[in-house]
Design an enzyme around this catalytic site. Sequence first.
Site, mmCIF file in Angstrom:
data_model
loop_
_atom_site.group_PDB
_atom_site.id
_atom_site.type_symbol
_atom_site.label_atom_id
_atom_site.label_comp_id
_atom_site.label_asym_id
_atom_site.label_seq_id
_atom_site.Cartn_x
_atom_site.Cartn_y
_atom_site.Cartn_z
ATOM 1 N N TYR A 207 -2.569 -0.248 10.453
ATOM 2 C CA TYR A 207 -2.537 -0.836 9.116
ATOM 3 C C TYR A 207 -1.339 -0.291 8.344
ATOM 4 O O TYR A 207 -0.593 -1.047 7.709
ATOM 5 C CB TYR A 207 -3.829 -0.514 8.366
ATOM 6 C CG TYR A 207 -3.801 -0.871 6.900
ATOM 7 C CD1 TYR A 207 -4.101 -2.161 6.472
ATOM 8 C CD2 TYR A 207 -3.482 0.081 5.929
ATOM 9 C CE1 TYR A 207 -4.077 -2.498 5.126
ATOM 10 C CE2 TYR A 207 -3.454 -0.237 4.578
ATOM 11 C CZ TYR A 207 -3.744 -1.520 4.185
ATOM 12 O OH TYR A 207 -3.720 -1.846 2.854
ATOM 13 N N SER B 134 0.855 -1.187 0.000
ATOM 14 C CA SER B 134 0.000 0.000 0.000
ATOM 15 C C SER B 134 0.890 1.236 0.000
ATOM 16 O O SER B 134 2.029 1.199 0.499
ATOM 17 C CB SER B 134 -0.890 0.017 1.248
ATOM 18 O OG SER B 134 -1.485 1.281 1.454
#
Length: 246
Positions: free
Chosen positions: A152, A139
């Site tokens: 996260y 990500s």
Amino acid sequence: MNISGNTILITGGGSGIGLATAKLLDQFENRLILVGRNKQKLQYAVSQLTNAEFFIADVTDPHDVQSLVKHAESEFPDLNILINNAGVAYTYSIQRIEDSFEKATAEINTNYLANVHLTTKLLPLLLKNNESAIINNSSVTALVPALKIPTYSASKAALHSFSQSLRYLLQAQSNVKVFEVLPPLVDTDFSKEIDGPKISPEKVAETILHGMETDTYEIFVGVAAELSKVVRNSPETAIKLLNQLA
């Protein structure tokens, strides 16, 4: 690398980026093994493909991973591509939630440790084949933390570091290529509780295949490419930009 004629295992393959990538790879005469926890999702996903099967497993469960690896070794000895796509994210403020540790633990286990475990267990199989690859779905938050999903972001930063280490170690000594995909926010069930502009999983899948074909080992998707440039010059500016987008 060649994007056709491969045997490819995709975790989290029943929906989202995993399924979108499987659909594209299916067009290039690849054999696909979709892995996930939800049998109904996997059955539906496989029904949309021409040469695919599924295996039910929780990649955070060591016993499930052991079963998956044994199955791959016996049924797919020509396995040459692993796509680590399974992931989980929680939106919350560390200042306001009591179970932040539990949520962070789940994210680290799924987004990082499970990738390390499955990769190392399947590596002997990948090393046996002529052209192999490991593709880690990371990500842009690995480079620029998103404040709404802080732990996260940290789990993806760990995966980013692992991917880099793995790439330099393997590509100097073997036939295994290591790719990392760094998308921004993607429009899937995975991110439904996260506000902000999102791109489609199909766009991510298209970029993944292009990155594979061109041996682009860090595959930036959409605005992630621009943010990666900004972060080199001004990390603070990149953090502000990402969190305005999100």
